[in-house]
Design a protein around this motif. Structure first.
Motif, PDB file in Angstrom:
ATOM      1  N   GLN A   1      35.433  43.583  38.357  1.00  0.00           N
ATOM      2  CA  GLN A   1      35.751  42.394  39.158  1.00  0.00           C
ATOM      3  C   GLN A   1      36.117  41.215  38.266  1.00  0.00           C
ATOM      4  O   GLN A   1      37.058  40.472  38.555  1.00  0.00           O
ATOM      5  N   ARG A   2      35.361  41.051  37.197  1.00  0.00           N
ATOM      6  CA  ARG A   2      35.679  39.960  36.269  1.00  0.00           C
ATOM      7  C   ARG A   2      37.069  40.155  35.653  1.00  0.00           C
ATOM      8  O   ARG A   2      37.842  39.202  35.516  1.00  0.00           O
ATOM      9  N   GLY A   3      37.375  41.399  35.281  1.00  0.00           N
ATOM     10  CA  GLY A   3      38.688  41.674  34.690  1.00  0.00           C
ATOM     11  C   GLY A   3      39.815  41.397  35.658  1.00  0.00           C
ATOM     12  O   GLY A   3      40.826  40.762  35.298  1.00  0.00           O
ATOM     13  N   TYR A   4      39.670  41.866  36.920  1.00  0.00           N
ATOM     14  CA  TYR A   4      40.720  41.623  37.910  1.00  0.00           C
ATOM     15  C   TYR A   4      40.860  40.136  38.210  1.00  0.00           C
ATOM     16  O   TYR A   4      41.966  39.639  38.453  1.00  0.00           O
ATOM     17  N   LEU A   5      39.743  39.413  38.184  1.00  0.00           N
ATOM     18  CA  LEU A   5      39.806  37.973  38.439  1.00  0.00           C
ATOM     19  C   LEU A   5      40.604  37.264  37.339  1.00  0.00           C
ATOM     20  O   LEU A   5      41.442  36.396  37.617  1.00  0.00           O
ATOM     21  N   VAL A   6      40.346  37.659  36.098  1.00  0.00           N
ATOM     22  CA  VAL A   6      41.073  37.049  34.982  1.00  0.00           C
ATOM     23  C   VAL A   6      42.569  37.333  35.100  1.00  0.00           C
ATOM     24  O   VAL A   6      43.410  36.428  34.959  1.00  0.00           O
ATOM     25  N   HIS A   7      42.917  38.580  35.380  1.00  0.00           N
ATOM     26  CA  HIS A   7      44.331  38.936  35.470  1.00  0.00           C
ATOM     27  C   HIS A   7      44.988  38.316  36.700  1.00  0.00           C
ATOM     28  O   HIS A   7      46.167  37.939  36.651  1.00  0.00           O
ATOM     29  N   ALA A   8      44.249  38.232  37.790  1.00  0.00           N
ATOM     30  CA  ALA A   8      44.805  37.585  38.984  1.00  0.00           C
ATOM     31  C   ALA A   8      45.082  36.105  38.726  1.00  0.00           C
ATOM     32  O   ALA A   8      46.113  35.564  39.149  1.00  0.00           O
ATOM     33  N   THR A   9      44.161  35.448  38.010  1.00  0.00           N
ATOM     34  CA  THR A   9      44.382  34.037  37.656  1.00  0.00           C
ATOM     35  C   THR A   9      45.611  33.890  36.772  1.00  0.00           C
ATOM     36  O   THR A   9      46.441  32.986  36.968  1.00  0.00           O
ATOM     37  N   TYR A  10      45.751  34.790  35.817  1.00  0.00           N
ATOM     38  CA  TYR A  10      46.898  34.735  34.905  1.00  0.00           C
ATOM     39  C   TYR A  10      48.211  34.950  35.666  1.00  0.00           C
ATOM     40  O   TYR A  10      49.183  34.201  35.491  1.00  0.00           O
ATOM     41  N   CYS A  11      48.234  35.971  36.533  1.00  0.00           N
ATOM     42  CA  CYS A  11      49.459  36.251  37.296  1.00  0.00           C
ATOM     43  C   CYS A  11      49.764  35.101  38.260  1.00  0.00           C
ATOM     44  O   CYS A  11      50.938  34.748  38.468  1.00  0.00           O
ATOM     45  N   GLY A  12      48.725  34.528  38.865  1.00  0.00           N
ATOM     46  CA  GLY A  12      48.942  33.375  39.739  1.00  0.00           C
ATOM     47  C   GLY A  12      49.542  32.204  38.985  1.00  0.00           C
ATOM     48  O   GLY A  12      50.415  31.495  39.505  1.00  0.00           O
ATOM     49  N   LEU A  13      49.095  32.019  37.739  1.00  0.00           N
ATOM     50  CA  LEU A  13      49.658  30.954  36.917  1.00  0.00           C
ATOM     51  C   LEU A  13      51.142  31.191  36.659  1.00  0.00           C
ATOM     52  O   LEU A  13      51.965  30.269  36.780  1.00  0.00           O
TER      53      LEU A  13
END
Length: 595
Positions: A188-200
């Motif tokens: 979950q932490r990994g997907y959150l980091v990548h989701a934040t990056y892709c959203g950026l």
């Protein structure tokens, strides 16, 4: 005859020798890991500390072969193998000490591994499963962006895991063994980091696309194209592309990373040309960037046609080359006060740092960890944000410049004065260069020789290389002067200078001391023999007859050679070369002498 005591002593000596030999072998041989004990309180374990490995360069070993050579497995603290040929096998020996049945998970945290096969060997047989970015998402053992495998264990159960990893890219096998609950939190932490990056990336891309539609400024469109290509590469790198965008296009998933990141390098060069306006500010650099764009376009084509491993290496080298070139261009633009150049340079430094760390990890030069694994994402995030600020700052600065130019004609006059000043500076520079040349021969004069020799000596001492100084004095020049006059002698000296220019290397410097004395400075020479060979070739060239104004004359030379030493300065070096030249004259002239 041997007594019982002698036999006992001989046996004791043999036993002690065997023990010493065995102890030495234990010291030099890498040891395999012991069995891994798992209980209800075991935290997440790093595979670098747990797994043994065995390389299979030919790719011919089967599970049966591997189980027969279990003793050949070795252990290392870093499971990053770089670009290597053939599969690599990992082995983990597990024993459960839990009070009830539990499921554990093994994850390899590098999503770009082509195929990972798990052979889970226990008393009930062999369980097999596979994952990797060339495996369609629906066929993976666990639906996840990285290779993940379930390991169910009963209390007291012992199992041996064999992971066969094959990849055309970097063989980065770092990962973890953890409980199911720990894995869910970690995932979950990994997907959150990548989701934040892709959203950026999406937010920045849409924002700049709207700015392009509103302002019709080409740099905004080039920036959006760069971001789109880079986003595809990042999605391929972190496994989200194979999970969400092309789940069934497994072969394309393997090829997507080098193609997209090399394409991003191409768009970055195009963006840099338009953003920095190098065509206007730096025309020469602009021509270099045009050549760089064509070369990068060829690299994009190469990543489509080459084998995947070669394509990945092409991607790494192309990305580093383009990033370094654009960083250097931005530094030059900062000196020219190009609008937005400072932020552009800072942004590219962030990306370069991430690219260098990623490339070094791919080539197994530095270990794989959180920083090196996600260095590209971290560096690119900072770069994208800074570039957006740079675009806005550039646009505002250009707008202010246009308004100021329309409102105040004095700026035009100031610009003309500045251009005139620059022209005068260039003229002064040309005059300075002429002052450093001998007017008769066009060679460097004494002043230029002194400056060049000082710098060359410092460079070669820093690099611990040899530097040679050849002092050349013409033999028989005075009779020519007396016979044909000084005007003809000047023609002879000019011809000698031309022959020196033809014989010296690009890194060498030829200078005229005065009269019929010349000096040649040779940097980065390999040995004294190489310098002597160069001097002999030069001597042969000077000995060839000269035909000038209908007269044929011969000029010989005595050449003294001095090689630099650690304590040498320029004066000492020339003095030793001069002494060697006089030794050559004393030995009969028309020869070389090493001092």
């Amino acid at each position: 005859m041997l007594t019982a005591r002698n036999i006992a002593n001989r046996s004791l000596q043999i036993s002690l020798s065997s023990l010493v030999l065995a102890f030495c072998l234990l010291l030099v041989m890498p040891l395999s890991q012991a069995e891994i004990r798992l209980d209800d309180y075991t935290p997440a374990q790093n595979l670098n500390d747990l797994a043994d490995y065995l390389a299979d360069p030919g790719g011919t070993l089967t599970l049966k072969d591997i189980r027969q050579v279990d003793a050949d497995f070795r252990h290392r603290k870093d499971l990053s193998f770089g670009y290597t040929r053939g599969p690599v096998w990992l082995r983990l020996q597990l024993r459960s000490h839990t009070l009830q049945a539990r499921t554990w998970r093994v994850e390899l945290d590098y999503p770009s591994l082509d195929e990972v096969r798990l052979y889970d060997v226990g008393s009930d047989g062999i369980r097999t499963s596979r994952a990797g970015d060339t495996v369609p998402y629906s066929e993976r053992s666990i639906g996840h962006r990285t290779p993940v495998f379930d390991i169910p264990l009963q209390p007291g159960e012992q199992r041996t895991l064999y992971l066969r990893v094959e990849s055309a890219g970097s063989m980065t096998l770092s990962g973890s063994l953890m409980s199911l609950s720990d894995f869910e939190q970690h995932s979950q932490r990994g997907y959150l980091v990548h989701a934040t990056y892709c959203g950026l990336l999406i937010a920045l891309g849409l924002y700049n696309l709207l700015l392009f539609l509103a302002l019709r400024e080409r740099p905004f469109l080039n920036y959006v194209l760069f971001m789109c290509a880079f986003a595809l590469g990042v999605l391929s790198l972190n496994g989200l592309g194979a999970q969400y965008l092309w789940p069934q296009a497994a072969p394309w998933s393997n090829r997507m990373l080098p193609v997209s990141l090399t394409l991003a390098a191409l768009f970055s060069a195009i963006f840099a040309r338009s953003f920095l306006d190098t065509r206007q500010w730096l025309p020469r650099w602009d021509r270099v960037l045009v050549v760089l764009c064509f070369a990068t376009a060829l690299a994009v084509l190469a990543t489509l046609l080459l084998p995947v491993q070669r394509a990945l290496q092409t991607m790494s080298l192309t990305g580093l080359t383009v990033t370094l070139m654009l960083l250097l261009t931005s530094f030059v633009c900062v000196g020219y006060r190009v609008p937005g150049a400072r932020l552009f340079a800072l942004a590219w430094m962030m990306l370069l740092t991430g690219a260098v760390l990623l490339a070094l990890r791919n080539f197994a030069i530095i270990p794989s960890n959180f920083l090196t694994l996600y260095s590209m994402q971290i560096g690119s995030s900072l770069e994208m944000i800074l570039l957006s600020f740079a675009l806005a700052a550039r646009f505002n600065e250009l707008k202010q410049q246009r308004e100021a130019a329309l409102q105040n004609n004095e700026r035009v006059l100031e610009q003309r004065v500045a251009e005139r000043t620059q022209a005068l500076e260039e003229a002064n520079q040309r005059l300075s260069e002429q002052a450093m040349r001998d007017p008769l021969t066009g060679l460097a004069n004494r002043t230029a020789l002194q400056q060049h020799l000082t710098q060359a000596l410092s460079r070669n001492q820093r690099r611990q290389e040899l530097l040679a100084v050849m002092l050349i004095d013409l033999d028989g020049f005075k009779p020519i002067n007396d016979l044909y006059g000084h005007g003809f002698g000047d023609l002879v000296l000019a011809q000698v200078a031309q022959r020196l220019n033809l014989q010296m290397r690009e890194s060498d410097l030829a200078a005229r001391l005065g009269g019929d004395e010349f000096v040649m400075v040779c940097e980065s020479v390999q040995s004294a023999e190489a310098v002597q060979q160069l001097a002999e070739r030069l001597l042969d060239r000077l000995n060839q007859p000269m035909t000038l104004e209908g007269h044929t004359v011969h000029v010989a030379a005595s050449i003294g050679i001095a090689l630099s030493q650690e304590e040498d300065d320029t004066t000492t070096l020339i003095r030793r070369a001069d002494a060697a030249m006089y030794q050559a004259k004393a030995a009969g002239r028309n020869r070389t002498q090493l001092g």
